[in-house]
Design a protein around this motif. Structure first.
Motif, short mmCIF file in Angstrom:
data_model
loop_
_atom_site.label_atom_id
_atom_site.label_comp_id
_atom_site.label_asym_id
_atom_site.label_seq_id
_atom_site.Cartn_x
_atom_site.Cartn_y
_atom_site.Cartn_z
N LEU A 81 59.61 27.61 6.48
CA LEU A 81 58.33 26.93 6.30
C LEU A 81 57.48 26.96 7.56
O LEU A 81 56.44 26.29 7.64
CB LEU A 81 58.56 25.48 5.86
CG LEU A 81 59.22 25.32 4.48
CD1 LEU A 81 59.60 23.86 4.25
CD2 LEU A 81 58.30 25.81 3.37
N ARG A 82 57.89 27.74 8.54
CA ARG A 82 57.10 27.87 9.78
C ARG A 82 55.71 28.46 9.51
O ARG A 82 55.46 29.09 8.49
CB ARG A 82 57.81 28.79 10.77
CG ARG A 82 58.94 28.16 11.53
CD ARG A 82 59.45 29.10 12.59
NE ARG A 82 60.43 28.47 13.45
CZ ARG A 82 60.83 28.97 14.61
NH1 ARG A 82 60.33 30.13 15.02
NH2 ARG A 82 61.71 28.34 15.34
N ALA A 120 53.01 34.60 2.67
CA ALA A 120 52.95 34.07 1.31
C ALA A 120 54.29 34.19 0.62
O ALA A 120 54.75 33.25 -0.06
CB ALA A 120 51.87 34.81 0.52
N THR A 121 54.95 35.33 0.79
CA THR A 121 56.25 35.56 0.15
C THR A 121 57.31 34.63 0.73
O THR A 121 58.09 34.01 -0.01
CB THR A 121 56.67 37.02 0.34
OG1 THR A 121 55.68 37.88 -0.25
CG2 THR A 121 58.02 37.29 -0.30
N LEU A 151 48.70 30.07 2.08
CA LEU A 151 49.22 31.32 1.55
C LEU A 151 50.40 31.09 0.61
O LEU A 151 50.52 31.74 -0.43
CB LEU A 151 49.63 32.24 2.71
CG LEU A 151 48.46 32.73 3.57
CD1 LEU A 151 48.98 33.36 4.87
CD2 LEU A 151 47.60 33.72 2.80
N GLY A 152 51.27 30.15 0.96
CA GLY A 152 52.40 29.85 0.09
C GLY A 152 51.95 29.31 -1.26
O GLY A 152 52.49 29.69 -2.30
N MET A 153 50.95 28.42 -1.25
CA MET A 153 50.45 27.87 -2.51
C MET A 153 49.81 28.95 -3.37
O MET A 153 49.99 28.97 -4.60
CB MET A 153 49.45 26.75 -2.23
CG MET A 153 50.08 25.47 -1.73
SD MET A 153 48.90 24.08 -1.67
CE MET A 153 47.77 24.65 -0.39
N LEU A 154 49.07 29.84 -2.76
CA LEU A 154 48.45 30.93 -3.52
C LEU A 154 49.50 31.76 -4.25
O LEU A 154 49.31 32.16 -5.39
CB LEU A 154 47.63 31.83 -2.57
CG LEU A 154 46.32 31.22 -2.06
CD1 LEU A 154 45.80 32.03 -0.89
CD2 LEU A 154 45.28 31.17 -3.18
N SER A 155 50.62 31.99 -3.58
CA SER A 155 51.70 32.76 -4.20
C SER A 155 52.38 31.96 -5.31
O SER A 155 52.67 32.50 -6.38
CB SER A 155 52.72 33.18 -3.14
OG SER A 155 53.75 33.97 -3.69
N LEU A 157 51.04 29.69 -7.13
CA LEU A 157 50.09 29.62 -8.24
C LEU A 157 49.89 30.96 -8.94
O LEU A 157 49.31 31.00 -10.03
CB LEU A 157 48.74 29.10 -7.74
CG LEU A 157 48.72 27.64 -7.26
CD1 LEU A 157 47.42 27.34 -6.53
CD2 LEU A 157 48.92 26.69 -8.43
N GLY A 158 50.35 32.03 -8.31
CA GLY A 158 50.25 33.34 -8.92
C GLY A 158 48.87 33.96 -8.88
O GLY A 158 48.57 34.86 -9.68
N LEU A 159 48.04 33.53 -7.93
CA LEU A 159 46.70 34.12 -7.83
C LEU A 159 46.79 35.53 -7.26
O LEU A 159 47.50 35.77 -6.28
CB LEU A 159 45.80 33.27 -6.93
CG LEU A 159 44.98 32.19 -7.64
CD1 LEU A 159 45.88 31.10 -8.18
CD2 LEU A 159 43.93 31.61 -6.70
N PRO A 160 46.06 36.48 -7.84
CA PRO A 160 46.06 37.84 -7.30
C PRO A 160 45.41 37.89 -5.92
O PRO A 160 44.57 37.04 -5.59
CB PRO A 160 45.25 38.63 -8.32
CG PRO A 160 44.40 37.62 -9.01
CD PRO A 160 45.19 36.36 -9.02
N ARG A 161 45.79 38.87 -5.14
CA ARG A 161 45.34 38.96 -3.75
C ARG A 161 43.82 38.95 -3.63
O ARG A 161 43.27 38.35 -2.69
CB ARG A 161 45.90 40.25 -3.14
CG ARG A 161 45.53 40.46 -1.66
CD ARG A 161 46.42 39.65 -0.75
NE ARG A 161 46.00 39.70 0.62
CZ ARG A 161 46.33 40.68 1.49
NH1 ARG A 161 47.10 41.66 1.09
NH2 ARG A 161 45.92 40.63 2.74
N GLU A 162 43.12 39.54 -4.58
CA GLU A 162 41.66 39.59 -4.47
C GLU A 162 41.01 38.22 -4.66
O GLU A 162 39.80 38.07 -4.39
CB GLU A 162 41.08 40.59 -5.49
CG GLU A 162 41.39 40.29 -6.94
CD GLU A 162 42.65 40.98 -7.43
OE1 GLU A 162 42.76 41.16 -8.66
OE2 GLU A 162 43.51 41.34 -6.59
N LEU A 163 41.77 37.23 -5.07
CA LEU A 163 41.23 35.88 -5.24
C LEU A 163 41.75 34.91 -4.18
O LEU A 163 41.48 33.71 -4.26
CB LEU A 163 41.56 35.33 -6.63
CG LEU A 163 40.92 36.06 -7.81
CD1 LEU A 163 41.35 35.42 -9.13
CD2 LEU A 163 39.39 36.04 -7.70
#
Length: 213
Positions: A81-82, A120-121, A151-155, A157-163
């Protein structure tokens, strides 16, 4: 009921004030950050969290410990989580980074550091691993860092990279709430905890605001 995740960013540090890239460098909370951690702990305790997990860096860990003291919960440490590793940028201000590495700064890819996808990963995998350890109606509090959490939340949530540009940054000791539904995770609240304030973190410039623009 469904499981929930509070993603809490650490309190303020001196390097936040100086707009220096912190990354994996272990910078402690300053006096303001300690007060922010205590305030957020008093607010979040009302949600009755069931588990607290923190980055191993002291600015996040000490923020988590403030919540642990109020709730009586132990704090579990996870180095996954760093914050985003900044490579050669760690300790430098944004002006210096832009002057020395104009192309890399424009792309916001720190030399020798981690990419957005790598962060993100790494962070989303840690969040999803820990949420599996709470009950169906439980609340997991993840205490981490500005870029790492966004970045972690975006992953998650499954948002595509362009969003990825659609989710703004997190202020010090502000949090976001993720809720698990029948179709997966959704964002219930973002950058909550205070009135809107300037954001200074290790995230891209567009997700920061030093109060001058």
């Amino acid at each position: 009921m469904s499981r929930r995740i509070v993603c809490l960013r650490h309190g303020q540090t001196l390097w936040n004030v100086e707009h220096r890239f912190q990354g994996h460098t272990d910078i402690p909370l300053d006096e303001t950050g300690v007060a922010q951690a205590a305030r957020s702990a008093s607010l979040l305790a009302a949600l009755r969290p069931t588990k607290i997990v923190s980055s191993d860096l002291s600015r996040a860990h000490d923020t988590a410990l403030a919540l642990g003291r109020v709730t009586g919960l132990p704090v579990t440490v996870d180095k996954e989580l760093r914050e985003r590793g900044g490579g050669e940028w760690e300790g430098l201000t944004s002006d210096v980074m832009a002057a020395r590495w104009p192309a890399e700064y424009a792309a916001f890819e720190p030399p020798g550091g981690e990419t957005e996808v790598e962060v993100a990963t790494r962070v989303s995998a840690a969040i999803l691993r820990w949420v599996e350890e709470i009950d169906d109606d439980g609340l997991l509090v993840v205490v981490s860092h500005g870029a790492a959490l966004r970045l972690g939340m975006l992953s998650v949530l499954g948002l595509p990279r362009e969003l990825w540009h659609t989710l703004g940054g997190l202020g010090n000791c502000s949090w976001s709430l993720l809720k698990q539904g029948r179709k997966g995770w959704r964002l219930g609240e973002h950058n909550a905890g205070t009135l809107p304030e300037p954001v200074s973190s290790d995230d891209k410039p567009e997700f920061q605001d030093d109060g001058t623009r």
